[in-house]
Design an enzyme around this catalytic site. Structure first.
Site, PDB file in Angstrom:
ATOM      1  N   CYS A  36     -14.135  71.523 -13.267  1.00  0.00           N
ATOM      2  CA  CYS A  36     -14.397  70.345 -12.422  1.00  0.00           C
ATOM      3  C   CYS A  36     -13.421  70.258 -11.249  1.00  0.00           C
ATOM      4  CB  CYS A  36     -14.321  69.071 -13.251  1.00  0.00           C
ATOM      5  SG  CYS A  36     -15.535  69.035 -14.566  1.00  0.00           S
ATOM      6  N   HIS A  47     -11.810  62.346  -9.991  1.00  0.00           N
ATOM      7  CA  HIS A  47     -12.928  63.019 -10.653  1.00  0.00           C
ATOM      8  C   HIS A  47     -13.591  62.020 -11.599  1.00  0.00           C
ATOM      9  CE1 HIS A  47     -15.392  65.746 -12.771  1.00  0.00           C
ATOM     10  NE2 HIS A  47     -14.662  65.768 -13.870  1.00  0.00           N
ATOM     11  N   ASN A  99     -21.048  62.831 -14.697  1.00  0.00           N
ATOM     12  CA  ASN A  99     -20.066  63.838 -14.309  1.00  0.00           C
ATOM     13  C   ASN A  99     -20.800  65.015 -13.664  1.00  0.00           C
ATOM     14  OD1 ASN A  99     -18.176  65.876 -14.159  1.00  0.00           O
ATOM     15  ND2 ASN A  99     -17.432  65.655 -16.248  1.00  0.00           N
TER      16      ASN A  99
END
Ligand code: COA
Length: 330
Positions: A115, A255, A285
């Site tokens: 990520c 994030h 996500n």
């Protein structure tokens, strides 16, 4: 001293919305559980053949960022895509973006950092601009996580979504732009989140997605604790490096993995949630894409003004994590 500054942002997500209610028909879960434990209400899922694979989403986001920045594709020297779900294992998603944009001068490559791919890419491009190896760069975070989601695993399939975001960088000789990037990795914890060779059955209501012959596994609980500590520590280090305090941060763009992780990190940093940008409720996500999508939405909502300090902070598989302090330029 030369550093890179952001002159344009762009983002896009697939049209199809998959709600928590939809997920209730696929796995043993509930809208209430997902909202309470993650903050996610819905996510976007790519449809085959609709121009929504990773490089196609990346291209749309890039065109918006280029338009805002007033930079032509032919003027780009570098295209970096942070992704764990490129269209193909090779060539890179970045090369497909380069072709689609006709950015013939640009060197194009992907960065695989879970990520954290977007922030890792931002760091590479920032360094290239600072050392005058390159002038104009496009940094993208783009994912089609639905293609590697195990749709039989309720502990992960409720979390993930698809989308892309991009920023255009040009050189700055003022005191604005990307003030620093801090990156860290720890391969000892690779087995908290990883891909494995197994195709899961795609449920009937999602038969418009394309599955890859591997899927992902996550140890959510242990990852959660690591995420909070790593995010808060690297964000604090980045601020300290620039002689800034939490009070100086106009907007924290983290994030988006779990709203509870974001809240816990903000609390540790003593940054009020009013100064934290979240859109996890809409997209879940999207891995490398969460930060550039959130940054673009914040920018287009008029939340960022010239001279504002923006703190970007990320965490993902690898493990990888990172933070960047940006003095907004426009
Ligand atoms: N719906 C309903 N129940 C679920 C569920 C779901 N989708 N997923 C898990 N559960 C159940 C579990 O089976 C468990 O049941 P049990 O108590 O009977 O065993 C219970 O809920 C609690 O599970 P747990 O894993 O402890 O939940 P949690 O509060 O830790 O939340 C995550 C799970 C995945 C949301 C959370 O751990 C998380 O967000 N982790 C980190 C995510 C992250 O950082 N991702 C990677 C960075 S990119």
């Amino acid at each position: 001293m030369i550093r890179a500054r952001i002159v344009g942002t762009g983002s896009t997500t697939p049209k199809r919305i998959l709600t928590n209610k939809d997920l209730e028909t696929i796995v043993d879960t509930s809208d209430d559980w997902i909202i309470r434990r993650t903050g996610i209400k819905e996510r976007r899922i790519s449809t085959n053949g609709q121009g929504e694979n990773t490089s196609e989403l990346a291209t749309v986001a890039s065109l918006k960022a280029l338009e805002m920045g007033g930079i032509l594709p032919g003027d780009l020297d570098m295209i970096v895509v942070g992704t764990v779900t490129p269209d193909r294992q090779f060539p890179s998603a970045a090369c497909f973006v380069q072709k689609a944009l006709n950015a013939s001068k640009a060197v194009a490559f992907d960065v695989s950092a879970g990520c954290s791919g977007f922030l890792y890419g931002l760091s590479v491009a920032n360094n290239a601009i600072a050392t005058e190896t390159c002038k104009n760069a496009l940094v993208i975070g783009a994912e089609r996580l639905s293609s590697i989601t195990n749709w039989e695993d309720r502990s992960t399939c409720v979390l993930l979504g698809d989308g892309a975001g991009a920023v255009v960088l040009t050189p700055s000789t003022n005191d604005d732009g990307i003030l620093s990037t801090h990156l860290q990795s720890d391969g000892n914890f690779w087995n908290l989140l990883y891909s494995y060779d197994e195709r899961s059955k795609i449920p009937e209501i999602l038969d418009t997605i394309e599955g890859k012959p591997f899927s992902l596994r996550m140890e959510g609980n242990r990852l959660f604790k690591k995420a909070v500590t790593c995010l808060a520590d690297i964000a604090a280090a980045a601020l300290k490096h620039n002689g800034l305090s939490c009070d100086d941060v106009k907007l924290l763009v983290p994030h988006q993995a779990n709203l509870r992780i974001i809240r816990a990190m903000a609390e540790r940093l003593s940054i009020p949630m009013e100064s934290v940008y979240t859109n996890i409720e809409k997209y879940g996500n999207t891995s490398s894409a969460t930060i550039p999508i959130a940054l673009d939405e914040a920018n287009r909502e008029g939340l960022l003004k010239q001279g504002d300090y923006v703190l970007l902070v990320t965490f993902g598989a690898g493990l990888t994590w990172g933070a960047s302090v940006v003095k907004w330029s426009f």
